[in-house]
Design an enzyme around this catalytic site. Structure first.
Site, PDB file in Angstrom:
ATOM      1  N   ASP A  83       0.880  -1.163   0.000  1.00  0.00           N
ATOM      2  CA  ASP A  83       0.000   0.000   0.000  1.00  0.00           C
ATOM      3  C   ASP A  83       0.922   1.218   0.000  1.00  0.00           C
ATOM      4  O   ASP A  83       2.084   1.129   0.407  1.00  0.00           O
ATOM      5  CB  ASP A  83      -0.879  -0.029   1.252  1.00  0.00           C
ATOM      6  CG  ASP A  83      -1.626   1.273   1.463  1.00  0.00           C
ATOM      7  OD1 ASP A  83      -2.380   1.673   0.558  1.00  0.00           O
ATOM      8  OD2 ASP A  83      -1.423   1.899   2.518  1.00  0.00           O
TER       9      ASP A  83
ATOM     10  N   ASP B 227      -0.078   5.055   0.771  1.00  0.00           N
ATOM     11  CA  ASP B 227      -0.325   6.116   1.751  1.00  0.00           C
ATOM     12  C   ASP B 227      -0.398   5.575   3.176  1.00  0.00           C
ATOM     13  O   ASP B 227      -1.224   4.712   3.468  1.00  0.00           O
ATOM     14  CB  ASP B 227      -1.621   6.851   1.409  1.00  0.00           C
ATOM     15  CG  ASP B 227      -1.564   7.423  -0.002  1.00  0.00           C
ATOM     16  OD1 ASP B 227      -0.733   8.309  -0.226  1.00  0.00           O
ATOM     17  OD2 ASP B 227      -2.334   6.966  -0.864  1.00  0.00           O
TER      18      ASP B 227
ATOM     19  N   ASP C 282      -1.458  -0.374   6.138  1.00  0.00           N
ATOM     20  CA  ASP C 282      -1.564   0.409   7.373  1.00  0.00           C
ATOM     21  C   ASP C 282      -2.999   0.571   7.848  1.00  0.00           C
ATOM     22  O   ASP C 282      -3.226   1.038   8.957  1.00  0.00           O
ATOM     23  CB  ASP C 282      -0.972   1.800   7.168  1.00  0.00           C
ATOM     24  CG  ASP C 282      -1.886   2.689   6.331  1.00  0.00           C
ATOM     25  OD1 ASP C 282      -2.366   3.715   6.847  1.00  0.00           O
ATOM     26  OD2 ASP C 282      -2.137   2.350   5.168  1.00  0.00           O
TER      27      ASP C 282
END
Length: 231
Positions: free
Chosen positions: A12, A14, A171
């Site tokens: 991922d 961001d 995240d």
């Protein structure tokens, strides 16, 4: 041959590779203020971590009864975000080391993100990560964003990898759910520590409750090699 065999790693972007959430917050805050909604807070923004920009503005439009179309809100937010991203986006040092470590071992890697293709390109170029991460998939390019598995499955397809051989770094809870739905193992590094107990994170093969403060390139690499030898 890499010690990691047929393994591929999908990142991922961001909040995982780069700390871009402050830029997303500021872009969203400015867009809402322009449309008569002042005072959008960081605490409110945290509810949208891991959700694509398009889906976020669609929810905010309905929540605040905005007259602008979803498309108008998306382009306004994305334009502001790109300006902020190009001005400066910080890559997490240990994540950068991990990417470089995987590259040295010739492990196939990709990015799968809810950001627009333009934002992904700007951030990877600005941080120099584009030298290592040459395959990138945006949620804009698939039918459904996270928590649907589409972006991860498309990344695996472009890598020529079997989903079962892919490990995802994420995240956010929607991303962990997407990885699980794709049949991939997940190393979860929660951006919002208070969300580490979310049920979606319970599906992760490795959960680092302390987030980036707990993540190191070497320990992640060791975990991967151990998982390959034990598997």
């Amino acid at each position: 041959m890499s010690k990691l065999g047929t393994l591929s790693v999908i990142f991922d972007l961001d909040g995982t590779l780069v700390d871009s959430e402050p830029n997303y917050y500021e872009a969203t805050r400015q867009t809402l203020a322009e449309h008569g909604v002042p005072g959008f807070t960081w605490a409110e923004h945290e509810n949208y971590v891991g959700i694509s920009t398009l889906e976020t503005v669609a929810v905010l439009r309905e929540r605040y009864g905005l007259h602008a179309t979803v498309d108008e809100l998306f382009h306004a937010t994305n334009r502001r975000y790109l300006e902020l991203a190009r001005a400066g986006t910080h890559a997490y040092p240990e994540m950068r080391k991990f990417v470089e470590l995987l590259a040295a071992e010739a492990v196939p890697t990709a990015v799968a993100s809810g950001s627009s293709p333009e934002a992904i390109e700007a951030i990877l170029a600005g941080t120099g990560l584009d030298a290592f991460l040459r395959i990138a998939v945006s949620a804009d390019e698939v039918a459904h964003g996270k928590p649907a598995p589409d972006v991860f499955l498309e990344a695996a397809r472009r890598l020529g990898a079997d989903p079962v051989d892919c490990v995802v770094l994420e995240d956010a809870a929607p991303g962990a759910a997407a990885a699980h739905a794709a049949g991939m193992r997940c190393i979860a590094v929660p951006y919002v520590a208070a969300q580490a107990g979310a049920p979606e994170f319970a599906t992760a093969a490795l959960l680092l409750r302390g987030g980036q403060t707990e993540f190191t390139a070497q320990s992640a690499y060791t975990w991967l090699t151990d998982s390959v030898t034990s598997g």
